[in-house]
Design a protein around this motif. Structure first.
Motif, PDB file in Angstrom:
ATOM      1  N   LEU A 106       9.340  -2.111  -2.386  1.00  0.00           N
ATOM      2  CA  LEU A 106       9.069  -1.728  -3.772  1.00  0.00           C
ATOM      3  C   LEU A 106       7.630  -1.248  -3.938  1.00  0.00           C
ATOM      4  O   LEU A 106       7.365  -0.309  -4.690  1.00  0.00           O
ATOM      5  N   GLY A 107       6.693  -1.886  -3.249  1.00  0.00           N
ATOM      6  CA  GLY A 107       5.305  -1.449  -3.290  1.00  0.00           C
ATOM      7  C   GLY A 107       5.133  -0.046  -2.730  1.00  0.00           C
ATOM      8  O   GLY A 107       4.434   0.786  -3.310  1.00  0.00           O
ATOM      9  N   VAL A 108       5.787   0.224  -1.616  1.00  0.00           N
ATOM     10  CA  VAL A 108       5.712   1.561  -1.019  1.00  0.00           C
ATOM     11  C   VAL A 108       6.296   2.601  -1.971  1.00  0.00           C
ATOM     12  O   VAL A 108       5.703   3.659  -2.206  1.00  0.00           O
ATOM     13  N   LEU A 109       7.461   2.308  -2.518  1.00  0.00           N
ATOM     14  CA  LEU A 109       8.103   3.257  -3.427  1.00  0.00           C
ATOM     15  C   LEU A 109       7.283   3.473  -4.695  1.00  0.00           C
ATOM     16  O   LEU A 109       7.130   4.616  -5.157  1.00  0.00           O
ATOM     17  N   THR A 110       6.737   2.418  -5.248  1.00  0.00           N
ATOM     18  CA  THR A 110       5.916   2.543  -6.452  1.00  0.00           C
ATOM     19  C   THR A 110       4.658   3.352  -6.158  1.00  0.00           C
ATOM     20  O   THR A 110       4.277   4.224  -6.938  1.00  0.00           O
ATOM     21  N   GLY A 111       4.011   3.060  -5.042  1.00  0.00           N
ATOM     22  CA  GLY A 111       2.807   3.799  -4.682  1.00  0.00           C
ATOM     23  C   GLY A 111       3.085   5.265  -4.426  1.00  0.00           C
ATOM     24  O   GLY A 111       2.341   6.144  -4.874  1.00  0.00           O
ATOM     25  N   TRP A 112       4.155   5.554  -3.720  1.00  0.00           N
ATOM     26  CA  TRP A 112       4.467   6.933  -3.348  1.00  0.00           C
ATOM     27  C   TRP A 112       4.971   7.733  -4.547  1.00  0.00           C
ATOM     28  O   TRP A 112       4.477   8.824  -4.832  1.00  0.00           O
ATOM     29  N   ILE A 113       5.962   7.187  -5.249  1.00  0.00           N
ATOM     30  CA  ILE A 113       6.621   7.947  -6.315  1.00  0.00           C
ATOM     31  C   ILE A 113       5.795   7.954  -7.603  1.00  0.00           C
ATOM     32  O   ILE A 113       5.595   9.001  -8.211  1.00  0.00           O
ATOM     33  N   TYR A 114       5.355   6.781  -8.028  1.00  0.00           N
ATOM     34  CA  TYR A 114       4.693   6.705  -9.329  1.00  0.00           C
ATOM     35  C   TYR A 114       3.205   7.014  -9.241  1.00  0.00           C
ATOM     36  O   TYR A 114       2.703   7.897  -9.922  1.00  0.00           O
ATOM     37  N   MET A 115       2.487   6.263  -8.424  1.00  0.00           N
ATOM     38  CA  MET A 115       1.031   6.385  -8.419  1.00  0.00           C
ATOM     39  C   MET A 115       0.541   7.650  -7.743  1.00  0.00           C
ATOM     40  O   MET A 115      -0.434   8.251  -8.184  1.00  0.00           O
ATOM     41  N   GLY A 116       1.206   8.053  -6.667  1.00  0.00           N
ATOM     42  CA  GLY A 116       0.727   9.186  -5.884  1.00  0.00           C
ATOM     43  C   GLY A 116       0.663  10.493  -6.633  1.00  0.00           C
ATOM     44  O   GLY A 116      -0.186  11.343  -6.359  1.00  0.00           O
ATOM     45  N   LYS A 117       1.554  10.680  -7.595  1.00  0.00           N
ATOM     46  CA  LYS A 117       1.536  11.952  -8.324  1.00  0.00           C
ATOM     47  C   LYS A 117       0.682  11.908  -9.589  1.00  0.00           C
ATOM     48  O   LYS A 117       0.579  12.897 -10.288  1.00  0.00           O
ATOM     49  N   ARG A 118       0.066  10.767  -9.889  1.00  0.00           N
ATOM     50  CA  ARG A 118      -0.745  10.641 -11.091  1.00  0.00           C
ATOM     51  C   ARG A 118      -2.237  10.507 -10.788  1.00  0.00           C
ATOM     52  O   ARG A 118      -2.988  10.026 -11.623  1.00  0.00           O
ATOM     53  N   VAL A 119      -2.651  10.917  -9.618  1.00  0.00           N
ATOM     54  CA  VAL A 119      -4.067  10.834  -9.258  1.00  0.00           C
ATOM     55  C   VAL A 119      -4.787  12.108  -9.690  1.00  0.00           C
ATOM     56  O   VAL A 119      -4.163  13.113 -10.001  1.00  0.00           O
ATOM     57  N   GLY A 120      -6.104  12.039  -9.694  1.00  0.00           N
ATOM     58  CA  GLY A 120      -6.897  13.224  -9.974  1.00  0.00           C
ATOM     59  C   GLY A 120      -7.520  13.255 -11.348  1.00  0.00           C
ATOM     60  O   GLY A 120      -8.059  14.269 -11.758  1.00  0.00           O
ATOM     61  N   GLY A 121      -7.490  12.151 -12.071  1.00  0.00           N
ATOM     62  CA  GLY A 121      -8.020  12.154 -13.428  1.00  0.00           C
ATOM     63  C   GLY A 121      -9.411  11.582 -13.567  1.00  0.00           C
ATOM     64  O   GLY A 121     -10.030  11.712 -14.607  1.00  0.00           O
ATOM     65  N   GLY A 122      -9.903  10.913 -12.557  1.00  0.00           N
ATOM     66  CA  GLY A 122     -11.218  10.291 -12.655  1.00  0.00           C
ATOM     67  C   GLY A 122     -11.136   8.776 -12.522  1.00  0.00           C
ATOM     68  O   GLY A 122     -10.098   8.218 -12.168  1.00  0.00           O
ATOM     69  N   LEU A 123     -12.227   8.119 -12.845  1.00  0.00           N
ATOM     70  CA  LEU A 123     -12.363   6.681 -12.628  1.00  0.00           C
ATOM     71  C   LEU A 123     -11.453   5.847 -13.539  1.00  0.00           C
ATOM     72  O   LEU A 123     -10.673   5.024 -13.059  1.00  0.00           O
ATOM     73  N   VAL A 124     -11.536   6.040 -14.823  1.00  0.00           N
ATOM     74  CA  VAL A 124     -10.752   5.223 -15.752  1.00  0.00           C
ATOM     75  C   VAL A 124      -9.248   5.492 -15.600  1.00  0.00           C
ATOM     76  O   VAL A 124      -8.462   4.535 -15.544  1.00  0.00           O
ATOM     77  N   PRO A 125      -8.805   6.737 -15.517  1.00  0.00           N
ATOM     78  CA  PRO A 125      -7.378   6.956 -15.274  1.00  0.00           C
ATOM     79  C   PRO A 125      -6.901   6.383 -13.931  1.00  0.00           C
ATOM     80  O   PRO A 125      -5.744   5.964 -13.809  1.00  0.00           O
TER      81      PRO A 125
END
Length: 146
Positions: free
Chosen positions: A44-63
């Motif tokens: 579940l950690g791998v899937l959450t990191g890959w699917i959810y978190m991985g595509k929401r990067v790039g916004g800066g420190l607070v995001p």
């Protein structure tokens, strides 16, 4: 598409899931058979990191911190649901429920019981710190390997 941020988020979310699973095990009743508890949580950690978190990067420190906290919360919610469903199936095989709707209701009841068990500082603090670190690491990986 595979990126360094997705890989970093997936690996470190699996590490957070491993640590949190180790923190939860002593809180459960004695004699609990954990089986694949840690393995399921790490997947579940791998899937959450890959699917959810991985595509929401790039916004800066607070995001990035928000992304990490939301990612770990999402992972925990899925883990509670899956572990509750697993326990419900185990109890259903022993004829504990009067019908299918009672069994479906039991998934949420069991998940809520597990949420109260893990709602202690020894689990919540590593959850928050781990989520923040994973978010920051994924953001850093996004900047290094776009």
């Amino acid at each position: 598409m595979p990126t360094g941020a997705r890989l970093t988020a997936a690996l470190f979310m699996a590490l957070v899931a491993f640590v949190l699973s180790g923190q939860v095990m002593p809180l459960m009743p004695e004699g609990t058979d954990f089986g694949f508890f840690t393995h399921i949580n790490m997947v579940l950690g791998v899937l959450t990191g890959w699917i959810y978190m991985g595509k929401r990067v790039g916004g800066g420190l607070v995001p990035a911190i928000n992304n990490g906290l939301t990612g770990v919360a999402l992972m925990v919610l899925w883990a509670l649901f899956i572990q509750g469903a697993w326990e419900m199936f185990s109890l259903a095989m022993r004829q504990r429920y009067g019908g299918p709707f009672e069994a479906l209701k039991a998934i949420f009841d069991l998940s809520l019981e597990y949420a109260f068990v893990i709602g202690v500082p020894s689990v919540l603090i590593p959850m928050v710190v781990g989520g923040c670190l994973v978010g920051l690491l994924a953001e850093s990986a996004h900047r290094r390997w776009p």
